[in-house]
Design a protein around this motif. Structure first.
Motif, PDB file in Angstrom:
ATOM      1  N   CYS A 102       0.841  -1.201   0.000  1.00 13.41           N
ATOM      2  CA  CYS A 102       0.000   0.000   0.000  1.00 13.41           C
ATOM      3  C   CYS A 102       0.873   1.247   0.000  1.00 13.41           C
ATOM      4  O   CYS A 102       1.149   1.820   1.063  1.00 13.41           O
ATOM      5  CB  CYS A 102      -0.921  -0.019   1.222  1.00 13.41           C
ATOM      6  SG  CYS A 102      -1.974  -1.485   1.276  1.00 13.41           S
ATOM      7  N   PRO A 103       1.329   1.669  -1.193  1.00 11.22           N
ATOM      8  CA  PRO A 103       2.224   2.819  -1.245  1.00 11.22           C
ATOM      9  C   PRO A 103       1.514   4.144  -0.971  1.00 11.22           C
ATOM     10  O   PRO A 103       0.297   4.211  -1.202  1.00 11.22           O
ATOM     11  CB  PRO A 103       2.764   2.772  -2.682  1.00 11.22           C
ATOM     12  CG  PRO A 103       1.752   1.995  -3.472  1.00 11.22           C
ATOM     13  CD  PRO A 103       1.034   1.089  -2.501  1.00 11.22           C
ATOM     14  N   PRO A 104       2.215   5.191  -0.516  1.00  8.87           N
ATOM     15  CA  PRO A 104       3.646   5.178  -0.229  1.00  8.87           C
ATOM     16  C   PRO A 104       3.935   4.446   1.070  1.00  8.87           C
ATOM     17  O   PRO A 104       3.286   4.706   2.075  1.00  8.87           O
ATOM     18  CB  PRO A 104       3.982   6.673  -0.101  1.00  8.87           C
ATOM     19  CG  PRO A 104       2.700   7.336   0.311  1.00  8.87           C
ATOM     20  CD  PRO A 104       1.599   6.531  -0.299  1.00  8.87           C
ATOM     21  N   THR A 105       4.931   3.551   1.003  1.00  6.47           N
ATOM     22  CA  THR A 105       5.282   2.795   2.208  1.00  6.47           C
ATOM     23  C   THR A 105       6.754   2.400   2.162  1.00  6.47           C
ATOM     24  O   THR A 105       7.478   2.779   1.225  1.00  6.47           O
ATOM     25  CB  THR A 105       4.340   1.579   2.371  1.00  6.47           C
ATOM     26  OG1 THR A 105       4.492   1.037   3.675  1.00  6.47           O
ATOM     27  CG2 THR A 105       4.615   0.487   1.344  1.00  6.47           C
ATOM     28  N   TYR A 106       7.173   1.654   3.145  1.00 10.33           N
ATOM     29  CA  TYR A 106       8.575   1.255   3.277  1.00 10.33           C
ATOM     30  C   TYR A 106       9.014   0.472   2.030  1.00 10.33           C
ATOM     31  O   TYR A 106       8.321  -0.453   1.588  1.00 10.33           O
ATOM     32  CB  TYR A 106       8.731   0.415   4.540  1.00 10.33           C
ATOM     33  CG  TYR A 106      10.137  -0.035   4.824  1.00 10.33           C
ATOM     34  CD1 TYR A 106      11.203   0.863   4.793  1.00 10.33           C
ATOM     35  CD2 TYR A 106      10.414  -1.367   5.125  1.00 10.33           C
ATOM     36  CE1 TYR A 106      12.495   0.453   5.057  1.00 10.33           C
ATOM     37  CE2 TYR A 106      11.695  -1.780   5.401  1.00 10.33           C
ATOM     38  CZ  TYR A 106      12.737  -0.871   5.359  1.00 10.33           C
ATOM     39  OH  TYR A 106      14.018  -1.283   5.621  1.00 10.33           O
ATOM     40  N   GLY A 107      10.158   0.831   1.480  1.00 11.22           N
ATOM     41  CA  GLY A 107      10.577   0.324   0.178  1.00 11.22           C
ATOM     42  C   GLY A 107      10.993  -1.142   0.138  1.00 11.22           C
ATOM     43  O   GLY A 107      10.984  -1.767  -0.923  1.00 11.22           O
ATOM     44  N   VAL A 176      -1.342 -11.419   6.950  1.00 14.34           N
ATOM     45  CA  VAL A 176      -1.330  -9.955   7.059  1.00 14.34           C
ATOM     46  C   VAL A 176      -0.133  -9.605   7.930  1.00 14.34           C
ATOM     47  O   VAL A 176      -0.067 -10.000   9.098  1.00 14.34           O
ATOM     48  CB  VAL A 176      -2.629  -9.422   7.708  1.00 14.34           C
ATOM     49  CG1 VAL A 176      -2.552  -7.903   7.880  1.00 14.34           C
ATOM     50  CG2 VAL A 176      -3.847  -9.796   6.867  1.00 14.34           C
ATOM     51  N   VAL A 177       0.849  -8.911   7.325  1.00  9.33           N
ATOM     52  CA  VAL A 177       2.039  -8.512   8.090  1.00  9.33           C
ATOM     53  C   VAL A 177       1.885  -7.043   8.466  1.00  9.33           C
ATOM     54  O   VAL A 177       1.635  -6.199   7.592  1.00  9.33           O
ATOM     55  CB  VAL A 177       3.330  -8.693   7.253  1.00  9.33           C
ATOM     56  CG1 VAL A 177       4.557  -8.294   8.086  1.00  9.33           C
ATOM     57  CG2 VAL A 177       3.464 -10.131   6.778  1.00  9.33           C
ATOM     58  N   ILE A 178       2.010  -6.753   9.754  1.00  7.10           N
ATOM     59  CA  ILE A 178       1.973  -5.347  10.196  1.00  7.10           C
ATOM     60  C   ILE A 178       3.367  -4.994  10.690  1.00  7.10           C
ATOM     61  O   ILE A 178       3.839  -5.533  11.694  1.00  7.10           O
ATOM     62  CB  ILE A 178       0.950  -5.132  11.329  1.00  7.10           C
ATOM     63  CG1 ILE A 178      -0.414  -5.708  10.920  1.00  7.10           C
ATOM     64  CG2 ILE A 178       0.822  -3.644  11.655  1.00  7.10           C
ATOM     65  CD1 ILE A 178      -1.454  -5.624  12.018  1.00  7.10           C
ATOM     66  N   ASP A 179       4.020  -4.121   9.967  1.00  5.40           N
ATOM     67  CA  ASP A 179       5.366  -3.678  10.342  1.00  5.40           C
ATOM     68  C   ASP A 179       5.226  -2.523  11.325  1.00  5.40           C
ATOM     69  O   ASP A 179       4.800  -1.424  10.957  1.00  5.40           O
ATOM     70  CB  ASP A 179       6.105  -3.258   9.065  1.00  5.40           C
ATOM     71  CG  ASP A 179       7.563  -2.886   9.316  1.00  5.40           C
ATOM     72  OD1 ASP A 179       7.930  -2.671  10.496  1.00  5.40           O
ATOM     73  OD2 ASP A 179       8.318  -2.803   8.333  1.00  5.40           O
TER      74      ASP A 179
END
Ligand SMILES: Cc1ncc(COP(=O)(O)O)c(C=O)c1O
Length: 356
Positions: A102-107, A176-179
Protein backbone atom coordinates in the motif's frame (compact mmCIF):
# COMPACT_ATOMS: atom_id res chain seq x y z
CA UNK A 1 -8.95 -21.67 10.09
CA UNK A 2 -5.73 -20.25 8.63
CA UNK A 3 -3.14 -23.00 8.33
CA UNK A 4 0.35 -21.57 7.72
CA UNK A 5 1.70 -24.98 6.71
CA UNK A 6 -0.71 -25.19 3.77
CA UNK A 7 0.09 -21.54 2.97
CA UNK A 8 3.87 -22.09 2.74
CA UNK A 9 5.63 -22.90 -0.55
CA UNK A 10 5.49 -26.66 -1.24
CA UNK A 11 9.30 -26.97 -1.12
CA UNK A 12 9.38 -25.15 2.24
CA UNK A 13 6.67 -27.44 3.64
CA UNK A 14 8.89 -30.44 3.08
CA UNK A 15 12.21 -28.67 3.67
CA UNK A 16 14.53 -30.35 6.16
CA UNK A 17 16.20 -27.37 7.85
CA UNK A 18 19.96 -27.12 8.39
CA UNK A 19 21.01 -28.86 11.57
CA UNK A 20 23.87 -27.07 13.30
CA UNK A 21 26.30 -28.51 15.83
CA UNK A 22 24.37 -26.62 18.51
CA UNK A 23 21.14 -28.26 17.34
CA UNK A 24 22.65 -31.68 17.77
CA UNK A 25 24.19 -31.06 21.20
CA UNK A 26 22.50 -29.09 23.99
CA UNK A 27 23.90 -28.23 27.39
CA UNK A 28 27.41 -27.80 28.75
CA UNK A 29 30.48 -29.84 27.80
CA UNK A 30 34.19 -29.69 28.65
CA UNK A 31 35.53 -29.90 25.16
CA UNK A 32 33.82 -28.57 22.06
CA UNK A 33 35.30 -30.16 18.99
CA UNK A 34 32.11 -30.60 17.01
CA UNK A 35 31.80 -27.42 14.95
CA UNK A 36 35.20 -26.95 13.28
CA UNK A 37 35.82 -23.80 15.31
CA UNK A 38 39.29 -22.62 16.36
CA UNK A 39 39.63 -24.01 19.90
CA UNK A 40 42.72 -21.87 20.56
CA UNK A 41 40.74 -18.64 20.51
CA UNK A 42 40.97 -15.70 18.14
CA UNK A 43 43.30 -12.72 17.67
CA UNK A 44 40.57 -10.50 19.11
CA UNK A 45 38.60 -11.65 22.08
CA UNK A 46 38.82 -15.26 23.02
CA UNK A 47 35.16 -16.11 23.21
CA UNK A 48 34.33 -15.09 19.63
CA UNK A 49 35.82 -18.37 18.39
CA UNK A 50 32.47 -20.11 19.02
CA UNK A 51 29.35 -19.94 16.88
CA UNK A 52 26.50 -17.96 18.45
CA UNK A 53 23.28 -19.55 19.74
CA UNK A 54 21.31 -20.26 16.54
CA UNK A 55 18.04 -20.08 18.52
CA UNK A 56 18.94 -16.87 20.41
CA UNK A 57 17.19 -18.27 23.49
CA UNK A 58 18.44 -15.79 26.08
CA UNK A 59 17.63 -12.86 23.85
CA UNK A 60 14.18 -14.21 22.99
CA UNK A 61 13.42 -14.77 26.69
CA UNK A 62 14.34 -11.19 27.46
CA UNK A 63 12.26 -9.85 24.54
CA UNK A 64 9.36 -12.10 25.60
CA UNK A 65 9.39 -10.67 29.11
CA UNK A 66 9.32 -7.11 27.75
CA UNK A 67 6.67 -7.74 25.09
CA UNK A 68 4.48 -10.10 27.15
CA UNK A 69 4.51 -12.95 24.65
CA UNK A 70 6.04 -16.44 24.93
CA UNK A 71 9.46 -17.04 23.24
CA UNK A 72 7.89 -19.61 20.87
CA UNK A 73 6.08 -16.70 19.22
CA UNK A 74 9.27 -14.73 18.56
CA UNK A 75 11.49 -14.81 15.46
CA UNK A 76 14.70 -12.81 15.34
CA UNK A 77 16.22 -11.67 12.06
CA UNK A 78 19.33 -9.85 10.94
CA UNK A 79 17.24 -6.67 10.95
CA UNK A 80 13.54 -6.62 10.03
CA UNK A 81 14.81 -6.70 6.47
CA UNK A 82 15.79 -10.34 6.92
CA UNK A 83 12.37 -11.16 8.40
CA UNK A 84 10.74 -9.55 5.33
CA UNK A 85 12.88 -11.61 2.96
CA UNK A 86 12.22 -14.82 4.88
CA UNK A 87 8.46 -14.29 4.73
CA UNK A 88 8.72 -13.99 0.95
CA UNK A 89 10.94 -17.04 0.66
CA UNK A 90 8.76 -19.16 2.93
CA UNK A 91 5.31 -18.23 1.64
CA UNK A 92 5.55 -16.94 -1.95
CA UNK A 93 6.24 -19.13 -4.95
CA UNK A 94 8.51 -17.14 -7.33
CA UNK A 95 6.92 -16.35 -10.69
CA UNK A 96 3.47 -17.43 -9.48
CA UNK A 97 2.37 -15.82 -6.23
CA UNK A 98 1.66 -12.18 -5.52
CA UNK A 99 1.57 -9.79 -2.58
CA UNK A 100 -0.18 -6.50 -1.95
CA UNK A 101 1.59 -3.36 -0.81
CA UNK A 102 0.00 0.00 0.00
CA UNK A 103 2.22 2.82 -1.24
CA UNK A 104 3.65 5.18 -0.23
CA UNK A 105 5.28 2.80 2.21
CA UNK A 106 8.57 1.25 3.28
CA UNK A 107 10.58 0.32 0.18
CA UNK A 108 11.90 -3.08 1.25
CA UNK A 109 8.60 -4.90 0.70
CA UNK A 110 8.87 -4.10 -2.99
CA UNK A 111 12.62 -4.75 -3.22
CA UNK A 112 12.25 -8.11 -1.48
CA UNK A 113 9.32 -9.03 -3.73
CA UNK A 114 11.44 -8.22 -6.77
CA UNK A 115 14.42 -10.20 -5.47
CA UNK A 116 12.14 -13.16 -4.92
CA UNK A 117 10.38 -12.69 -8.29
CA UNK A 118 7.00 -12.27 -6.61
CA UNK A 119 4.40 -10.14 -8.39
CA UNK A 120 3.44 -6.89 -6.61
CA UNK A 121 -0.11 -5.54 -6.59
CA UNK A 122 -0.25 -1.91 -5.48
CA UNK A 123 -3.26 -0.51 -3.64
CA UNK A 124 -2.26 3.08 -2.81
CA UNK A 125 -3.23 4.59 0.51
CA UNK A 126 -6.06 7.14 0.40
CA UNK A 127 -5.28 10.87 0.39
CA UNK A 128 -5.42 10.73 4.21
CA UNK A 129 -2.83 7.89 4.06
CA UNK A 130 -5.31 5.25 5.21
CA UNK A 131 -6.10 1.82 3.74
CA UNK A 132 -8.45 1.72 0.78
CA UNK A 133 -10.48 -1.28 1.92
CA UNK A 134 -12.83 -1.57 -1.11
CA UNK A 135 -9.83 -1.41 -3.47
CA UNK A 136 -7.96 -3.98 -1.39
CA UNK A 137 -10.95 -6.32 -1.47
CA UNK A 138 -11.15 -5.98 -5.26
CA UNK A 139 -7.43 -6.55 -5.74
CA UNK A 140 -7.01 -9.79 -3.77
CA UNK A 141 -6.81 -12.91 -5.96
CA UNK A 142 -6.37 -16.59 -5.22
CA UNK A 143 -2.61 -16.07 -5.63
CA UNK A 144 -2.31 -13.24 -3.10
CA UNK A 145 -0.20 -14.62 -0.27
CA UNK A 146 0.67 -11.59 1.86
CA UNK A 147 -0.72 -8.11 2.49
CA UNK A 148 2.08 -5.83 3.75
CA UNK A 149 0.98 -3.07 6.14
CA UNK A 150 3.16 -0.57 7.92
CA UNK A 151 1.80 1.21 10.97
CA UNK A 152 2.99 3.81 11.84
CA UNK A 153 3.76 4.04 8.15
CA UNK A 154 7.08 5.07 6.65
CA UNK A 155 7.32 7.68 5.07
CA UNK A 156 3.94 9.20 5.97
CA UNK A 157 4.29 8.80 9.76
CA UNK A 158 0.64 8.09 10.56
CA UNK A 159 -0.88 4.96 12.07
CA UNK A 160 -3.40 2.96 10.06
CA UNK A 161 -6.97 2.80 11.37
CA UNK A 162 -7.24 -0.23 13.59
CA UNK A 163 -10.72 -1.13 12.38
CA UNK A 164 -9.45 -1.30 8.77
CA UNK A 165 -6.59 -3.59 9.75
CA UNK A 166 -9.08 -5.80 11.60
CA UNK A 167 -11.26 -6.03 8.47
CA UNK A 168 -8.27 -7.44 6.60
CA UNK A 169 -7.30 -9.79 9.42
CA UNK A 170 -10.84 -11.14 9.55
CA UNK A 171 -11.46 -11.44 5.83
CA UNK A 172 -8.19 -11.98 3.95
CA UNK A 173 -7.40 -15.71 3.85
CA UNK A 174 -3.61 -15.14 3.74
CA UNK A 175 -0.93 -13.54 5.85
CA UNK A 176 -1.33 -9.95 7.06
CA UNK A 177 2.04 -8.51 8.09
CA UNK A 178 1.97 -5.35 10.20
CA UNK A 179 5.37 -3.68 10.34
CA UNK A 180 5.45 -1.79 13.64
CA UNK A 181 9.03 -0.51 13.40
CA UNK A 182 7.92 2.86 14.87
CA UNK A 183 5.31 1.62 17.36
CA UNK A 184 7.19 2.92 20.42
CA UNK A 185 6.61 6.50 19.25
CA UNK A 186 2.92 5.92 18.63
CA UNK A 187 -0.29 6.65 20.50
CA UNK A 188 -1.65 3.36 19.13
CA UNK A 189 -1.13 0.06 20.86
CA UNK A 190 0.69 -2.80 19.19
CA UNK A 191 -1.13 -5.66 17.49
CA UNK A 192 1.05 -8.14 19.41
CA UNK A 193 -1.68 -8.67 22.00
CA UNK A 194 -4.12 -9.62 19.20
CA UNK A 195 -2.00 -12.55 18.00
CA UNK A 196 -4.09 -15.22 19.79
CA UNK A 197 -7.14 -14.03 17.81
CA UNK A 198 -5.51 -14.01 14.37
CA UNK A 199 -3.59 -17.06 13.13
CA UNK A 200 -2.76 -15.15 9.91
CA UNK A 201 -1.11 -12.17 11.67
CA UNK A 202 2.60 -11.38 11.72
CA UNK A 203 3.74 -8.32 13.70
CA UNK A 204 7.22 -7.00 12.99
CA UNK A 205 9.23 -4.72 15.26
CA UNK A 206 12.91 -3.81 15.45
CA UNK A 207 15.62 -2.74 17.88
CA UNK A 208 16.82 -0.23 15.25
CA UNK A 209 14.52 2.68 16.11
CA UNK A 210 13.39 3.43 19.71
CA UNK A 211 16.05 1.12 21.13
CA UNK A 212 18.76 2.94 19.19
CA UNK A 213 20.52 -0.27 18.10
CA UNK A 214 20.38 -0.02 14.29
CA UNK A 215 23.99 -1.19 13.95
CA UNK A 216 23.30 -4.47 15.76
CA UNK A 217 20.79 -5.57 13.09
CA UNK A 218 18.08 -7.16 15.19
CA UNK A 219 14.56 -7.34 13.83
CA UNK A 220 11.70 -9.16 15.51
CA UNK A 221 8.66 -10.95 14.14
CA UNK A 222 5.84 -12.10 16.41
CA UNK A 223 3.33 -14.67 15.18
CA UNK A 224 1.75 -18.05 15.88
CA UNK A 225 4.16 -20.81 16.79
CA UNK A 226 3.43 -22.50 13.44
CA UNK A 227 4.47 -19.40 11.46
CA UNK A 228 7.58 -18.87 13.62
CA UNK A 229 8.62 -22.50 13.07
CA UNK A 230 8.39 -22.01 9.29
CA UNK A 231 10.45 -18.81 9.47
CA UNK A 232 13.06 -20.54 11.67
CA UNK A 233 13.34 -23.34 9.12
CA UNK A 234 14.27 -20.87 6.39
CA UNK A 235 16.68 -18.58 8.27
CA UNK A 236 20.43 -19.05 8.07
CA UNK A 237 21.47 -20.98 11.20
CA UNK A 238 23.55 -18.26 12.86
CA UNK A 239 21.72 -15.19 11.60
CA UNK A 240 22.27 -13.09 14.76
CA UNK A 241 25.97 -12.84 15.57
CA UNK A 242 27.33 -13.28 19.08
CA UNK A 243 28.37 -9.65 19.83
CA UNK A 244 24.93 -8.50 18.64
CA UNK A 245 23.17 -10.99 20.92
CA UNK A 246 25.33 -10.00 23.90
CA UNK A 247 24.99 -6.26 23.35
CA UNK A 248 21.24 -6.48 22.76
CA UNK A 249 20.79 -8.48 25.99
CA UNK A 250 22.64 -5.76 27.89
CA UNK A 251 20.70 -2.96 26.22
CA UNK A 252 17.36 -4.64 26.93
CA UNK A 253 18.06 -4.17 30.65
CA UNK A 254 17.68 -0.42 30.10
CA UNK A 255 13.95 -0.10 29.47
CA UNK A 256 13.80 3.04 31.64
CA UNK A 257 16.52 4.79 29.64
CA UNK A 258 14.80 3.89 26.36
CA UNK A 259 11.47 5.22 27.65
CA UNK A 260 13.22 8.49 28.54
CA UNK A 261 14.61 8.73 24.98
CA UNK A 262 11.17 8.00 23.52
CA UNK A 263 9.66 10.78 25.65
CA UNK A 264 12.30 13.25 24.45
CA UNK A 265 11.87 12.26 20.78
CA UNK A 266 8.06 12.49 20.97
CA UNK A 267 8.29 15.85 22.71
CA UNK A 268 10.74 17.14 20.08
CA UNK A 269 8.55 15.77 17.27
CA UNK A 270 5.51 17.58 18.60
CA UNK A 271 7.52 20.78 19.18
CA UNK A 272 8.83 20.73 15.58
CA UNK A 273 5.42 19.81 14.16
CA UNK A 274 3.95 22.85 15.84
CA UNK A 275 6.79 25.21 14.91
CA UNK A 276 7.45 24.27 11.28
CA UNK A 277 4.19 25.69 9.82
CA UNK A 278 5.37 29.14 10.95
CA UNK A 279 7.97 29.03 8.16
CA UNK A 280 6.30 30.41 5.00
CA UNK A 281 7.53 27.71 2.59
CA UNK A 282 6.19 24.90 4.82
CA UNK A 283 2.81 23.95 3.39
CA UNK A 284 1.89 21.02 5.59
CA UNK A 285 3.26 18.92 8.42
CA UNK A 286 1.53 15.55 8.42
CA UNK A 287 0.46 14.05 11.77
CA UNK A 288 3.15 11.65 12.96
CA UNK A 289 3.13 8.67 15.28
CA UNK A 290 6.79 7.95 14.42
CA UNK A 291 10.26 9.44 15.02
CA UNK A 292 10.08 11.52 11.85
CA UNK A 293 7.89 14.10 10.19
CA UNK A 294 6.67 14.19 6.61
CA UNK A 295 6.74 17.84 5.64
CA UNK A 296 5.33 19.35 2.45
CA UNK A 297 7.40 22.35 1.38
CA UNK A 298 7.59 24.66 -1.61
CA UNK A 299 10.78 23.94 -3.62
CA UNK A 300 11.44 20.64 -1.89
CA UNK A 301 14.58 19.90 -3.91
CA UNK A 302 16.11 23.33 -3.27
CA UNK A 303 15.32 23.08 0.42
CA UNK A 304 16.91 19.63 0.46
CA UNK A 305 20.06 20.93 -1.23
CA UNK A 306 20.23 24.01 0.96
CA UNK A 307 20.06 21.81 4.05
CA UNK A 308 22.82 19.62 2.58
CA UNK A 309 24.99 22.73 2.18
CA UNK A 310 24.35 23.37 5.88
CA UNK A 311 25.52 19.83 6.64
CA UNK A 312 21.99 18.59 7.37
CA UNK A 313 20.79 15.48 5.53
CA UNK A 314 17.07 14.83 5.35
CA UNK A 315 15.27 12.41 3.03
CA UNK A 316 13.94 13.88 -0.21
CA UNK A 317 10.62 12.10 -0.83
CA UNK A 318 9.37 14.72 -3.32
CA UNK A 319 9.48 12.26 -6.25
CA UNK A 320 7.56 9.53 -4.41
CA UNK A 321 3.96 9.14 -5.60
CA UNK A 322 1.65 10.35 -2.84
CA UNK A 323 4.44 12.38 -1.18
CA UNK A 324 4.99 15.03 -3.88
CA UNK A 325 6.92 18.08 -2.58
CA UNK A 326 7.66 16.30 0.70
CA UNK A 327 10.77 15.90 2.79
CA UNK A 328 11.01 13.24 5.48
CA UNK A 329 12.77 14.64 8.51
CA UNK A 330 13.95 12.36 11.31
CA UNK A 331 13.73 13.88 14.78
CA UNK A 332 17.28 14.53 15.99
CA UNK A 333 18.64 15.67 19.34
CA UNK A 334 17.12 18.91 20.66
CA UNK A 335 20.29 20.75 19.51
CA UNK A 336 20.10 19.19 16.03
CA UNK A 337 16.42 20.09 15.75
CA UNK A 338 17.25 23.69 16.64
CA UNK A 339 19.92 23.77 13.91
CA UNK A 340 17.42 22.36 11.40
CA UNK A 341 14.87 24.99 12.42
CA UNK A 342 17.45 27.76 12.02
CA UNK A 343 18.57 26.47 8.61
CA UNK A 344 14.96 26.34 7.38
CA UNK A 345 14.33 29.89 8.65
CA UNK A 346 17.53 31.01 6.88
CA UNK A 347 16.42 29.38 3.63
CA UNK A 348 13.06 31.16 3.88
CA UNK A 349 15.01 34.47 3.77
CA UNK A 350 16.98 33.59 0.62
CA UNK A 351 16.03 35.04 -2.80
CA UNK A 352 15.23 31.49 -4.03
CA UNK A 353 12.57 31.09 -1.39
CA UNK A 354 11.20 34.56 -1.99
CA UNK A 355 10.70 33.83 -5.71
CA UNK A 356 8.19 31.14 -4.71
C1 LIG B 1 8.89 0.49 8.32
C2 LIG B 1 10.27 -0.04 8.49
N1 LIG B 1 10.46 -1.34 8.68
C3 LIG B 1 11.69 -1.84 8.84
C4 LIG B 1 12.80 -1.05 8.78
C5 LIG B 1 14.16 -1.65 8.89
O1 LIG B 1 14.37 -2.19 10.12
P1 LIG B 1 15.70 -2.99 10.46
O2 LIG B 1 16.76 -2.00 10.79
O3 LIG B 1 15.29 -3.84 11.64
O4 LIG B 1 16.05 -3.83 9.25
C6 LIG B 1 12.67 0.32 8.56
C7 LIG B 1 13.86 1.19 8.47
O5 LIG B 1 13.87 2.30 8.11
C8 LIG B 1 11.36 0.83 8.40
O6 LIG B 1 11.16 2.14 8.16
Amino acid sequence: MFDPIQWARPNIRTLVPYSSARDEFHGEAKIYIDANENSLGSPMVKWYNRYPDPHQLKLKEKISAIKGIAPEHVFLGNGSDEAIDILFRAFCEPGQDEVIICPPTYGMYEVSANINNVNILRVPLTTGYQLNIPALEETVTARTKIIWLCSPNNPTGNSLDRADVEILLNNFPGLVVIDEAYINFSRQKSFIQELPDYPNLVVMQTLSKAWGLAALRIGMAFASQAIIQIMDKVKPPYNINEPAQELALKALEEVGQVNDMIRIIVHERDRLAEALPQIPMVEQVYPSDANFLLVKVKHARQVYEYLLDCGIVVRDRSKTAGCESCLRITIGTPAENNLLWQALCDFAETPEAEKA
